[in-house]
Design a protein around this motif. Structure first.
Motif, PDB file in Angstrom:
ATOM      1  N   GLU A  41       8.122  -4.109   5.355  1.00 41.56           N
ATOM      2  CA  GLU A  41       8.681  -2.792   5.696  1.00 41.56           C
ATOM      3  C   GLU A  41       8.859  -1.945   4.435  1.00 41.56           C
ATOM      4  OE1 GLU A  41      10.126   0.274   8.020  1.00 41.56           O
ATOM      5  OE2 GLU A  41       9.232  -1.603   8.693  1.00 41.56           O
ATOM      6  N   ALA A  42       9.382  -2.543   3.375  1.00 37.81           N
ATOM      7  CA  ALA A  42       9.597  -1.808   2.124  1.00 37.81           C
ATOM      8  C   ALA A  42       8.259  -1.361   1.527  1.00 37.81           C
ATOM      9  CB  ALA A  42      10.354  -2.682   1.123  1.00 37.81           C
ATOM     10  N   ALA A  43       7.244  -2.223   1.589  1.00 41.95           N
ATOM     11  CA  ALA A  43       5.927  -1.853   1.057  1.00 41.95           C
ATOM     12  C   ALA A  43       5.330  -0.710   1.876  1.00 41.95           C
ATOM     13  CB  ALA A  43       4.986  -3.058   1.074  1.00 41.95           C
ATOM     14  N   GLY A  44       5.522  -0.731   3.182  1.00 36.85           N
ATOM     15  CA  GLY A  44       5.025   0.356   4.032  1.00 36.85           C
ATOM     16  C   GLY A  44       5.720   1.670   3.732  1.00 36.85           C
ATOM     17  N   VAL A  45       7.019   1.601   3.546  1.00 39.39           N
ATOM     18  CA  VAL A  45       7.782   2.814   3.209  1.00 39.39           C
ATOM     19  C   VAL A  45       7.330   3.352   1.857  1.00 39.39           C
ATOM     20  CG1 VAL A  45      10.090   3.649   2.585  1.00 39.39           C
ATOM     21  CG2 VAL A  45       9.772   2.242   4.638  1.00 39.39           C
ATOM     22  N   ASP A  46       7.162   2.456   0.877  1.00 39.74           N
ATOM     23  CA  ASP A  46       6.715   2.875  -0.451  1.00 39.74           C
ATOM     24  C   ASP A  46       5.348   3.547  -0.379  1.00 39.74           C
ATOM     25  OD1 ASP A  46       6.712   3.012  -3.359  1.00 39.74           O
ATOM     26  OD2 ASP A  46       5.227   1.379  -3.276  1.00 39.74           O
ATOM     27  N   ARG A  50       4.593   7.472  -1.214  1.00 33.65           N
ATOM     28  CA  ARG A  50       3.610   7.865  -2.237  1.00 33.65           C
ATOM     29  C   ARG A  50       2.558   8.803  -1.656  1.00 33.65           C
ATOM     30  NH1 ARG A  50       2.025   3.587  -6.671  1.00 33.65           N
ATOM     31  NH2 ARG A  50       4.034   2.624  -7.077  1.00 33.65           N
ATOM     32  N   ALA A  51       2.075   8.472  -0.463  1.00 32.48           N
ATOM     33  CA  ALA A  51       1.055   9.317   0.171  1.00 32.48           C
ATOM     34  C   ALA A  51       1.617  10.699   0.477  1.00 32.48           C
ATOM     35  CB  ALA A  51       0.541   8.652   1.452  1.00 32.48           C
ATOM     36  N   ALA A  52       2.851  10.759   0.980  1.00 37.95           N
ATOM     37  CA  ALA A  52       3.461  12.041   1.296  1.00 37.95           C
ATOM     38  C   ALA A  52       3.672  12.869   0.027  1.00 37.95           C
ATOM     39  CB  ALA A  52       4.787  11.829   2.020  1.00 37.95           C
ATOM     40  N   ALA A  53       4.104  12.212  -1.045  1.00 35.82           N
ATOM     41  CA  ALA A  53       4.303  12.923  -2.305  1.00 35.82           C
ATOM     42  C   ALA A  53       2.974  13.436  -2.845  1.00 35.82           C
ATOM     43  CB  ALA A  53       4.977  12.005  -3.328  1.00 35.82           C
ATOM     44  N   TRP A  54       1.928  12.625  -2.739  1.00 36.92           N
ATOM     45  CA  TRP A  54       0.613  13.029  -3.209  1.00 36.92           C
ATOM     46  C   TRP A  54       0.102  14.236  -2.419  1.00 36.92           C
ATOM     47  CZ3 TRP A  54      -4.207  12.928  -0.726  1.00 36.92           C
ATOM     48  CH2 TRP A  54      -5.311  13.214  -1.550  1.00 36.92           C
ATOM     49  N   ILE A  55       0.288  14.185  -1.101  1.00 34.01           N
ATOM     50  CA  ILE A  55      -0.151  15.315  -0.260  1.00 34.01           C
ATOM     51  C   ILE A  55       0.603  16.576  -0.649  1.00 34.01           C
ATOM     52  CG2 ILE A  55      -0.112  16.224   2.101  1.00 34.01           C
ATOM     53  CD1 ILE A  55      -0.731  13.347   3.033  1.00 34.01           C
ATOM     54  N   GLY A  56       1.896  16.441  -0.889  1.00 35.39           N
ATOM     55  CA  GLY A  56       2.694  17.599  -1.295  1.00 35.39           C
ATOM     56  C   GLY A  56       2.233  18.181  -2.618  1.00 35.39           C
ATOM     57  N   ARG A  57       1.933  17.314  -3.580  1.00 38.18           N
ATOM     58  CA  ARG A  57       1.463  17.792  -4.874  1.00 38.18           C
ATOM     59  C   ARG A  57       0.056  18.367  -4.775  1.00 38.18           C
ATOM     60  NH1 ARG A  57       4.498  13.429  -6.523  1.00 38.18           N
ATOM     61  NH2 ARG A  57       2.768  11.969  -6.632  1.00 38.18           N
ATOM     62  N   ILE A  74      -1.771   5.107  -4.758  1.00 40.63           N
ATOM     63  CA  ILE A  74      -1.541   5.098  -3.315  1.00 40.63           C
ATOM     64  C   ILE A  74      -2.366   3.994  -2.654  1.00 40.63           C
ATOM     65  CG2 ILE A  74      -1.870   6.415  -1.187  1.00 40.63           C
ATOM     66  CD1 ILE A  74      -1.284   8.932  -2.902  1.00 40.63           C
ATOM     67  N   GLU A  75      -3.616   3.881  -3.070  1.00 35.19           N
ATOM     68  CA  GLU A  75      -4.475   2.831  -2.502  1.00 35.19           C
ATOM     69  C   GLU A  75      -3.908   1.446  -2.810  1.00 35.19           C
ATOM     70  OE1 GLU A  75      -8.516   3.389  -3.747  1.00 35.19           O
ATOM     71  OE2 GLU A  75      -8.612   5.375  -2.834  1.00 35.19           O
ATOM     72  N   ARG A  76      -3.421   1.254  -4.034  1.00 35.42           N
ATOM     73  CA  ARG A  76      -2.810  -0.028  -4.395  1.00 35.42           C
ATOM     74  C   ARG A  76      -1.572  -0.298  -3.543  1.00 35.42           C
ATOM     75  NH1 ARG A  76      -2.308   0.849  -9.998  1.00 35.42           N
ATOM     76  NH2 ARG A  76      -4.490   1.123 -10.445  1.00 35.42           N
ATOM     77  N   ALA A  77      -0.792   0.731  -3.293  1.00 35.80           N
ATOM     78  CA  ALA A  77       0.411   0.560  -2.462  1.00 35.80           C
ATOM     79  C   ALA A  77       0.030   0.154  -1.038  1.00 35.80           C
ATOM     80  CB  ALA A  77       1.226   1.853  -2.448  1.00 35.80           C
ATOM     81  N   PHE A  78      -1.016   0.767  -0.480  1.00 35.45           N
ATOM     82  CA  PHE A  78      -1.447   0.411   0.869  1.00 35.45           C
ATOM     83  C   PHE A  78      -2.070  -0.991   0.919  1.00 35.45           C
ATOM     84  CE2 PHE A  78      -0.904   4.891   2.023  1.00 35.45           C
ATOM     85  CZ  PHE A  78      -0.298   4.731   3.263  1.00 35.45           C
ATOM     86  N   VAL A  79      -2.788  -1.351  -0.148  1.00 35.89           N
ATOM     87  CA  VAL A  79      -3.327  -2.712  -0.222  1.00 35.89           C
ATOM     88  C   VAL A  79      -2.170  -3.710  -0.261  1.00 35.89           C
ATOM     89  CG1 VAL A  79      -4.547  -4.333  -1.738  1.00 35.89           C
ATOM     90  CG2 VAL A  79      -5.557  -2.114  -1.210  1.00 35.89           C
ATOM     91  N   GLY A  80      -1.153  -3.417  -1.039  1.00 36.43           N
ATOM     92  CA  GLY A  80       0.032  -4.283  -1.097  1.00 36.43           C
ATOM     93  C   GLY A  80       0.713  -4.397   0.255  1.00 36.43           C
ATOM     94  N   TRP A  81       0.766  -3.279   0.980  1.00 33.42           N
ATOM     95  CA  TRP A  81       1.370  -3.276   2.311  1.00 33.42           C
ATOM     96  C   TRP A  81       0.561  -4.157   3.276  1.00 33.42           C
ATOM     97  CZ3 TRP A  81      -0.550  -0.538   6.781  1.00 33.42           C
ATOM     98  CH2 TRP A  81       0.316  -0.562   7.870  1.00 33.42           C
ATOM     99  N   ARG A  82      -0.769  -4.023   3.229  1.00 33.44           N
ATOM    100  CA  ARG A  82      -1.616  -4.847   4.101  1.00 33.44           C
ATOM    101  C   ARG A  82      -1.496  -6.332   3.741  1.00 33.44           C
ATOM    102  NH1 ARG A  82      -4.907  -0.347   3.608  1.00 33.44           N
ATOM    103  NH2 ARG A  82      -6.155  -1.251   1.941  1.00 33.44           N
TER     104      ARG A  82
END
Length: 152
Positions: A41-46, A50-57, A74-82
């Motif tokens: 859950e924490a990895a998914g939130v992270d 990150r994706a939301a912040a990237w989209i905003g920037r 962001i890709e690393r974070a999603f890989v970690g989540w998976r």
């Protein structure tokens, strides 16, 4: 009447010990699943943050070289989540196997306890029959003595 002795008492003790061991293993596996679920859950939130912040920037106009570096993060974070998700599923499988083993151990203990209860009931019934037999014998002696007038 001799004292009640269950012939399979040692086996019952062993099965109870096995049940306790399986119960500890199951609880350990469940705790591990709960911890991994929190990690997932924490990895998914992270990753989502990150994706939301990237989209905003990106909408705000970030330099293109910075966008590529953030995309990698962001890709690393999603890989970690998976990966956390796959570890979670593996832990759930282990917990399920431990639950099945615990259920089997509980069934084996219950079966022996049922056998023990039946043996105890049989022992009590036999003791009662023996006591009745002895009382009948005493009563028949008494009536025989009364008939003969207490003479021998």
């Amino acid at each position: 009447m001799k004292k009640f002795a269950f012939r399979l008492e040692a086996v019952l003790k062993l099965r109870r010990h096995e049940y306790d061991r399986k119960q500890r293993a199951y609880l350990t596996a469940r705790n591990r699943v709960e911890g991994m679920a929190r990690d997932h859950e924490a990895a998914g939130v992270d990753a989502a943050e990150r994706a939301a912040a990237w989209i905003g920037r990106a909408r705000g106009g970030v330099a293109s070289e910075r966008v590529g570096i953030e995309q990698l993060g962001i890709e690393r974070a999603f890989v970690g989540w998976r990966e956390a998700g796959s570890r979670l599923e593996e832990a759930r499988g282990v917990a399920e196997q431990a639950r099945v083993e615990l259920t089997g151990a509980a069934t084996r203990v219950r079966a022996l306890e049922t056998l023990r209860e039946r043996a105890l009931e049989k022992h009590r019934a036999e003791a009662l029959r023996e006591e009745i037999r002895e009382l009948d014998e005493i009563a028949s002696r008494k009536t025989a003595l009364e008939r003969t007038g207490g003479q021998r």
